[in-house]
Design a protein around this motif. Structure first.
Motif, short mmCIF file in Angstrom:
data_model
loop_
_atom_site.label_atom_id
_atom_site.label_comp_id
_atom_site.label_asym_id
_atom_site.label_seq_id
_atom_site.Cartn_x
_atom_site.Cartn_y
_atom_site.Cartn_z
N HIS A 199 65.10 20.48 34.60
CA HIS A 199 65.71 20.18 33.30
C HIS A 199 64.83 20.73 32.18
CE1 HIS A 199 67.13 17.90 29.83
NE2 HIS A 199 68.23 17.67 30.51
N PRO A 200 65.42 21.41 31.19
CA PRO A 200 64.61 21.97 30.09
C PRO A 200 63.80 20.88 29.39
CG PRO A 200 66.85 22.81 30.01
CD PRO A 200 66.84 21.75 31.06
N GLY A 201 62.51 21.14 29.22
CA GLY A 201 61.64 20.18 28.56
C GLY A 201 60.98 19.19 29.50
N ALA A 202 61.29 19.25 30.80
CA ALA A 202 60.70 18.33 31.77
C ALA A 202 59.37 18.87 32.28
CB ALA A 202 61.65 18.10 32.94
N THR A 203 58.32 18.06 32.21
CA THR A 203 57.02 18.42 32.78
C THR A 203 56.54 17.28 33.66
OG1 THR A 203 55.85 17.56 30.82
CG2 THR A 203 56.39 19.92 30.85
N TYR A 204 55.65 17.60 34.60
CA TYR A 204 55.23 16.63 35.60
C TYR A 204 53.71 16.69 35.82
CZ TYR A 204 60.21 17.08 36.52
OH TYR A 204 61.56 17.14 36.38
N ALA A 233 52.94 20.01 33.74
CA ALA A 233 53.46 21.37 33.82
C ALA A 233 54.92 21.33 34.23
CB ALA A 233 52.65 22.19 34.83
N SER A 234 55.66 22.32 33.80
CA SER A 234 57.08 22.41 34.15
C SER A 234 57.25 23.00 35.54
CB SER A 234 57.81 23.28 33.12
OG SER A 234 57.37 24.64 33.25
N LEU A 235 58.48 23.02 36.00
CA LEU A 235 58.77 23.62 37.29
C LEU A 235 58.49 25.13 37.25
CD1 LEU A 235 60.00 21.74 39.52
CD2 LEU A 235 62.04 23.14 39.39
N ALA A 236 58.87 25.76 36.15
CA ALA A 236 58.66 27.20 36.02
C ALA A 236 57.18 27.54 35.99
CB ALA A 236 59.35 27.73 34.76
N GLN A 237 56.38 26.72 35.32
CA GLN A 237 54.94 26.94 35.29
C GLN A 237 54.35 26.84 36.70
OE1 GLN A 237 54.16 23.91 32.26
NE2 GLN A 237 53.12 25.47 31.05
N GLY A 238 54.80 25.84 37.46
CA GLY A 238 54.30 25.68 38.82
C GLY A 238 54.66 26.85 39.70
N CYS A 259 55.70 9.90 48.55
CA CYS A 259 54.44 9.39 49.10
C CYS A 259 53.61 8.64 48.06
CB CYS A 259 53.63 10.54 49.70
SG CYS A 259 54.33 11.17 51.24
N ARG A 260 54.19 8.35 46.93
CA ARG A 260 53.56 7.54 45.89
C ARG A 260 52.23 8.12 45.43
NH1 ARG A 260 54.46 1.15 47.33
NH2 ARG A 260 56.60 1.26 48.09
N LEU A 261 52.23 9.37 45.08
CA LEU A 261 51.01 10.02 44.60
C LEU A 261 50.90 9.95 43.08
CD1 LEU A 261 50.74 13.16 46.91
CD2 LEU A 261 49.78 10.87 47.21
N GLY A 262 51.60 9.00 42.48
CA GLY A 262 51.47 8.78 41.05
C GLY A 262 52.15 9.85 40.23
N LEU A 263 53.34 10.28 40.65
CA LEU A 263 54.07 11.30 39.88
C LEU A 263 54.48 10.73 38.53
CD1 LEU A 263 55.42 14.16 39.96
CD2 LEU A 263 57.52 12.96 40.58
N ASP A 264 54.13 11.43 37.46
CA ASP A 264 54.50 11.04 36.11
C ASP A 264 55.31 12.17 35.50
OD1 ASP A 264 54.73 9.61 33.80
OD2 ASP A 264 52.66 9.89 33.14
N SER A 265 56.26 11.86 34.64
CA SER A 265 57.10 12.89 34.04
C SER A 265 57.23 12.67 32.55
CB SER A 265 58.49 12.90 34.70
OG SER A 265 59.10 11.62 34.60
N VAL A 272 59.21 24.09 26.37
CA VAL A 272 57.95 23.97 27.11
C VAL A 272 57.28 25.33 27.18
CG1 VAL A 272 56.93 23.37 29.33
CG2 VAL A 272 58.90 22.09 28.49
N ALA A 273 55.97 25.33 27.03
CA ALA A 273 55.22 26.59 27.11
C ALA A 273 55.48 27.27 28.44
CB ALA A 273 53.74 26.33 26.93
N ALA A 274 55.58 28.58 28.43
CA ALA A 274 55.97 29.31 29.64
C ALA A 274 54.79 29.70 30.51
CB ALA A 274 56.74 30.56 29.24
#
Length: 300
Positions: A199-204, A233-238, A259-265, A272-274
């Protein structure tokens, strides 16, 4: 008060007497809540599930299936009538205030997500495969000793398969790491079905590294871990940083979440920066990655 909708409440870990008390309490509360709540037993198709863990002092929690991203609600046990009505009212409030279709909201709980979210022992039975899950010990016991066949059996199970109570479980001969199997299962699942990752603007960002010494890994996943553990970072950055596809990045983040690794969004309306920050270019980050992995290997 006339109920405006019907909802179902299930349980996991309750004995027959405790289930009977819950049924009686729900009958006493009819007409006192916005929704008409009925007991669904140990069912996967319920709006609310109460889970009881008997390891040490009994502890109980409740989770809303339509809102799996929210942390579980902690409950006083034994659950008294006033505690139950408070729980139902809180759940109704959360359901009423949920966004209709916000970015990043899980729309369909996967089997890996359900297994990873377990807080009390449970049992799965499917097509001759008998599995006992012990989340507190990070163990999965099975009547099948071959890891590949066990994984294939898990991967072939329906998402809505019933999780049964582990009371009176017989000892099973073969033991595996629970999170290692959840991780592998999540990587195989279609991550896009559970979240709009791109989603545009989504970072993790993730709060902990996967256990690459024990869990399935690839060089791309190591690079993704280094990036997302350090910054949002966004999906595209990754994908650009790890030289991999958007689908692979989504699968990686999905597995981290299961796996509960503390994913934050974070979600922003601004673009989002490219690219990754200058100090996060591959060479410097790979040096830190090697150092991190070297420390991890020394611990083992």
């Amino acid at each position: 008060m006339k109920p405006d909708t019907e909802r179902r409440i299930a349980s996991l870990g309750l004995n027959e007497h405790e289930q009977g008390l819950l049924v009686q309490q729900l009958k006493m509360l009819r007409g006192r809540t916005q929704s008409l709540w009925s007991y669904a037993g140990e069912s996967a198709n319920a709006d609310l599930t109460i889970t009881l863990s008997r390891s040490g002092s009994p502890s109980a929690s409740a989770r809303l299936k339509p809102l799996p991203d929210l942390p579980p609600l902690r409950l006083e046990w034994p659950l008294r009538l006033f505690g139950l009505i408070s729980l139902l009212e809180e759940c109704e409030t959360r359901l009423a205030n949920r966004p209709a279709s916000s970015p990043g909201t899980v729309s369909q709980a996967s089997l890996a997500a359900r297994l990873g979210a377990l807080e009390a022992p449970a049992v799965l039975v499917h097509d001759g495969l008998f599995i006992h899950i012990d989340p507190e010990q990070d163990l999965l016991r099975s009547n099948l000793g071959d890891a590949q066949r066990l994984f294939a059996g898990l991967a072939g199970m329906p998402v809505d398969i019933e999780l049964r109570s582990a009371d009176g479980i017989r000892e099973l001969p073969h033991t595996f790491g629970l999170k290692a199997l959840v991780w592998a299962l999540a990587l195989r699942e279609e991550a896009g079905a559970s979240r709009d990752w791109a989603h545009p603007g989504a970072t993790y960002r993730i709060g902990a590294w996967p256990l690459f010494g024990e869990w399935q890994t690839t060089p791309a996943m190591m690079r993704l871990s280094a990036l997302y553990a350090r910054q949002f970072a966004s999906l595209a950055q990754g994908a650009a940083f790890a030289s991999t596809s958007l689908v692979e990045v989504a699968s990686f983040l999905h597995a981290c979440e299961c796996c509960r690794l503390g994913l934050d969004s974070r979600f922003s309306t601004s673009k989002v920066a490219a690219s990754v920050r200058p100090d996060e270019q591959p060479q410097g980050l790979l040096q830190r990655l090697r150092k991190r992995l070297g420390l991890g290997f020394k611990r083992t």
